[in-house]
Design a protein around this motif. Structure first.
Motif, PDB file in Angstrom:
ATOM      1  N   VAL A 177      22.270  32.640 -85.921  1.00  0.00           N
ATOM      2  CA  VAL A 177      21.771  33.746 -84.593  1.00  0.00           C
ATOM      3  C   VAL A 177      21.153  33.663 -83.199  1.00  0.00           C
ATOM      4  CG1 VAL A 177      23.100  36.058 -83.706  1.00  0.00           C
ATOM      5  CG2 VAL A 177      23.060  35.365 -86.104  1.00  0.00           C
ATOM      6  N   GLU A 178      22.292  33.618 -82.287  1.00  0.00           N
ATOM      7  CA  GLU A 178      22.023  33.308 -80.638  1.00  0.00           C
ATOM      8  C   GLU A 178      21.569  35.021 -80.553  1.00  0.00           C
ATOM      9  OE1 GLU A 178      23.859  30.645 -78.429  1.00  0.00           O
ATOM     10  OE2 GLU A 178      23.626  28.889 -79.837  1.00  0.00           O
ATOM     11  N   SER A 179      23.046  35.851 -80.139  1.00  0.00           N
ATOM     12  CA  SER A 179      22.014  37.404 -80.395  1.00  0.00           C
ATOM     13  C   SER A 179      23.297  37.673 -80.062  1.00  0.00           C
ATOM     14  CB  SER A 179      22.141  36.821 -78.433  1.00  0.00           C
ATOM     15  OG  SER A 179      24.267  36.469 -78.633  1.00  0.00           O
ATOM     16  N   VAL A 180      22.640  38.985 -80.866  1.00  0.00           N
ATOM     17  CA  VAL A 180      23.188  40.128 -81.508  1.00  0.00           C
ATOM     18  C   VAL A 180      23.173  40.968 -80.544  1.00  0.00           C
ATOM     19  CG1 VAL A 180      23.189  41.771 -83.264  1.00  0.00           C
ATOM     20  CG2 VAL A 180      22.383  39.441 -83.776  1.00  0.00           C
ATOM     21  N   ASP A 181      25.011  41.839 -80.076  1.00  0.00           N
ATOM     22  CA  ASP A 181      25.174  42.993 -79.156  1.00  0.00           C
ATOM     23  C   ASP A 181      25.710  44.201 -79.714  1.00  0.00           C
ATOM     24  OD1 ASP A 181      23.458  42.065 -76.639  1.00  0.00           O
ATOM     25  OD2 ASP A 181      24.494  40.623 -76.767  1.00  0.00           O
ATOM     26  N   LEU A 182      25.425  45.285 -79.502  1.00  0.00           N
ATOM     27  CA  LEU A 182      25.819  46.694 -80.016  1.00  0.00           C
ATOM     28  C   LEU A 182      27.001  46.533 -79.217  1.00  0.00           C
ATOM     29  CD1 LEU A 182      25.755  49.164 -81.357  1.00  0.00           C
ATOM     30  CD2 LEU A 182      24.270  50.620 -79.662  1.00  0.00           C
ATOM     31  N   LEU A 183      28.597  47.191 -79.502  1.00  0.00           N
ATOM     32  CA  LEU A 183      29.316  47.167 -78.669  1.00  0.00           C
ATOM     33  C   LEU A 183      30.066  48.410 -79.300  1.00  0.00           C
ATOM     34  CD1 LEU A 183      31.764  44.129 -79.196  1.00  0.00           C
ATOM     35  CD2 LEU A 183      30.130  44.422 -77.479  1.00  0.00           C
ATOM     36  N   LEU A 184      30.219  49.034 -80.122  1.00  0.00           N
ATOM     37  CA  LEU A 184      30.892  50.237 -80.304  1.00  0.00           C
ATOM     38  C   LEU A 184      29.805  51.060 -81.274  1.00  0.00           C
ATOM     39  CD1 LEU A 184      34.450  48.405 -81.128  1.00  0.00           C
ATOM     40  CD2 LEU A 184      33.140  49.688 -79.357  1.00  0.00           C
ATOM     41  N   PRO A 185      28.782  51.605 -80.805  1.00  0.00           N
ATOM     42  CA  PRO A 185      27.661  52.674 -81.621  1.00  0.00           C
ATOM     43  C   PRO A 185      28.309  53.495 -82.138  1.00  0.00           C
ATOM     44  CG  PRO A 185      27.791  52.764 -79.012  1.00  0.00           C
ATOM     45  CD  PRO A 185      28.233  51.876 -79.127  1.00  0.00           C
TER      46      PRO A 185
ATOM     47  N   LEU B 234      37.128  47.312 -74.342  1.00  0.00           N
ATOM     48  CA  LEU B 234      35.707  47.002 -73.134  1.00  0.00           C
ATOM     49  C   LEU B 234      36.756  45.266 -71.943  1.00  0.00           C
ATOM     50  CD1 LEU B 234      33.487  46.679 -76.211  1.00  0.00           C
ATOM     51  CD2 LEU B 234      33.800  48.079 -74.935  1.00  0.00           C
ATOM     52  N   GLY B 235      37.349  44.861 -72.420  1.00  0.00           N
ATOM     53  CA  GLY B 235      37.934  43.963 -71.096  1.00  0.00           C
ATOM     54  C   GLY B 235      38.430  42.492 -72.252  1.00  0.00           C
TER      55      GLY B 235
ATOM     56  N   PRO C 198      30.479  45.440 -72.494  1.00  0.00           N
ATOM     57  CA  PRO C 198      29.967  45.625 -71.819  1.00  0.00           C
ATOM     58  C   PRO C 198      28.960  45.773 -73.023  1.00  0.00           C
ATOM     59  CG  PRO C 198      31.506  47.275 -71.753  1.00  0.00           C
ATOM     60  CD  PRO C 198      31.583  45.930 -71.330  1.00  0.00           C
ATOM     61  N   VAL C 199      27.557  46.521 -73.146  1.00  0.00           N
ATOM     62  CA  VAL C 199      26.965  46.838 -74.359  1.00  0.00           C
ATOM     63  C   VAL C 199      26.551  47.372 -74.360  1.00  0.00           C
ATOM     64  CG1 VAL C 199      24.436  45.576 -75.232  1.00  0.00           C
ATOM     65  CG2 VAL C 199      25.404  44.320 -74.144  1.00  0.00           C
ATOM     66  N   GLY C 200      26.634  48.472 -75.700  1.00  0.00           N
ATOM     67  CA  GLY C 200      26.814  49.818 -75.801  1.00  0.00           C
ATOM     68  C   GLY C 200      25.344  51.081 -75.532  1.00  0.00           C
ATOM     69  N   ASP C 201      25.634  51.921 -75.832  1.00  0.00           N
ATOM     70  CA  ASP C 201      23.692  52.554 -75.772  1.00  0.00           C
ATOM     71  C   ASP C 201      23.120  52.465 -76.836  1.00  0.00           C
ATOM     72  OD1 ASP C 201      22.463  53.909 -75.303  1.00  0.00           O
ATOM     73  OD2 ASP C 201      23.026  55.597 -74.027  1.00  0.00           O
ATOM     74  N   PRO C 202      22.152  52.005 -77.969  1.00  0.00           N
ATOM     75  CA  PRO C 202      21.658  52.400 -78.806  1.00  0.00           C
ATOM     76  C   PRO C 202      21.353  53.703 -79.347  1.00  0.00           C
ATOM     77  CG  PRO C 202      20.724  50.670 -77.694  1.00  0.00           C
ATOM     78  CD  PRO C 202      21.825  51.317 -76.278  1.00  0.00           C
ATOM     79  N   ALA C 203      21.114  54.936 -78.324  1.00  0.00           N
ATOM     80  CA  ALA C 203      21.801  56.124 -78.643  1.00  0.00           C
ATOM     81  C   ALA C 203      22.059  56.598 -78.967  1.00  0.00           C
ATOM     82  CB  ALA C 203      20.813  56.501 -76.945  1.00  0.00           C
ATOM     83  N   GLU C 204      23.557  55.841 -78.763  1.00  0.00           N
ATOM     84  CA  GLU C 204      24.301  57.459 -79.481  1.00  0.00           C
ATOM     85  C   GLU C 204      24.976  56.333 -80.758  1.00  0.00           C
ATOM     86  OE1 GLU C 204      27.974  56.161 -77.544  1.00  0.00           O
ATOM     87  OE2 GLU C 204      27.222  56.887 -75.070  1.00  0.00           O
ATOM     88  N   LEU C 205      23.726  55.288 -81.117  1.00  0.00           N
ATOM     89  CA  LEU C 205      24.227  55.122 -83.253  1.00  0.00           C
ATOM     90  C   LEU C 205      23.988  56.623 -83.915  1.00  0.00           C
ATOM     91  CD1 LEU C 205      21.764  51.732 -82.377  1.00  0.00           C
ATOM     92  CD2 LEU C 205      24.000  52.106 -83.776  1.00  0.00           C
ATOM     93  N   PRO C 206      24.012  56.113 -85.406  1.00  0.00           N
ATOM     94  CA  PRO C 206      24.281  57.184 -85.938  1.00  0.00           C
ATOM     95  C   PRO C 206      22.214  57.588 -86.074  1.00  0.00           C
ATOM     96  CG  PRO C 206      25.579  55.761 -86.302  1.00  0.00           C
ATOM     97  CD  PRO C 206      24.875  55.342 -85.121  1.00  0.00           C
ATOM     98  N   ALA C 207      21.682  59.118 -86.292  1.00  0.00           N
ATOM     99  CA  ALA C 207      19.936  58.523 -86.390  1.00  0.00           C
ATOM    100  C   ALA C 207      19.567  58.073 -87.231  1.00  0.00           C
ATOM    101  CB  ALA C 207      20.025  59.822 -86.177  1.00  0.00           C
ATOM    102  N   ALA C 208      20.101  57.890 -88.382  1.00  0.00           N
ATOM    103  CA  ALA C 208      19.833  57.554 -89.823  1.00  0.00           C
ATOM    104  C   ALA C 208      19.294  55.714 -88.738  1.00  0.00           C
ATOM    105  CB  ALA C 208      20.562  56.686 -90.622  1.00  0.00           C
TER     106      ALA C 208
END
Length: 193
Positions: free
Chosen positions: A93-101, A173-174, A181-191
């Motif tokens: 993998v070259e890059s991993v980006d969160l999209l839909l948290p 998203l376009g 756009p990259v998603g916000d990690p703060a919106e991921l499940p608490a776990a």
């Protein structure tokens, strides 16, 4: 992978409430658990599709997005994405980006088997060809994103139920998957925060 791999069980708010053996989780009363979906692209914006192995318990031989899986207990989701892409498709993998948290879904197979997952969605960029592991994947193919999305949205392509739900959210998203756009990690499940 080992047969004693565990998945993380969560409550409706995404808080961890325990673990269970992966081999025992999926049935007619599948508990809510953590997972991920990944969409692998090359530098031209083509999507790598995979056909699930015909012997898999859930959605055997079904075409779907590039790779799905479950994080191990205490494993970060991007690490799980990288681990599963290496195992299932032989990809570096070259890059991993969160999209839909916050993506989550529940789907029921004709035989009553249920998938019930909090399943954040990731974009992955690679620059090499996939080498499918026959334990996980029967076939792969590259497809331009727009062609794939149009075929899913029109119902022309038979695709996994989770991908069918994810594609409209990704399209929103376009038009260019490489510039989503990259998603916000703060919106991921608490776990997994």
């Amino acid at each position: 992978m080992t047969n004693d791999e565990h998945v993380v069980l969560v409550d409706g708010e995404g808080n961890p409430i325990g673990t269970a053996p992966k081999a025992e989780v999926h049935g007619t009363d599948t508990p809510l658990h953590l997972a991920f979906s990944s969409y692998v692209f090359d530098r031209e914006g083509r999507l790598l599709l995979s056909q699930r192995a015909g012997h898999k318990l859930t959605w055997p031989a079904q075409w779907t997005n590039s790779c799905c899986g479950h994080p191990l207990p205490d494993e970060a989701l991007p690490t799980a994405v990288i681990r599963r892409l290496r195992y299932e498709l032989g990809l570096a993998v070259e890059s991993v980006d969160l999209l839909l948290p916050r993506f989550a879904y529940r789907a029921v197979m004709d035989n009553g088997t249920v998938e019930n997952e909090l399943c954040p969605v990731y974009r992955v960029i690679v620059s090499e060809e996939a080498v499918p592991n026959p334990e996980e994947v029967d076939a792969v193919r590259w497809m331009p994103w727009k062609q794939f999305a149009d075929m899913v949205l029109s119902g022309e392509m038979d695709i996994s139920p989770w991908a069918r739900e994810q594609v409209p959210q990704l399209v929103a998203l376009g038009p260019d998957p490489l510039t989503w756009p990259v998603g916000d990690p703060a919106e991921l499940p608490a776990a997994v925060r």
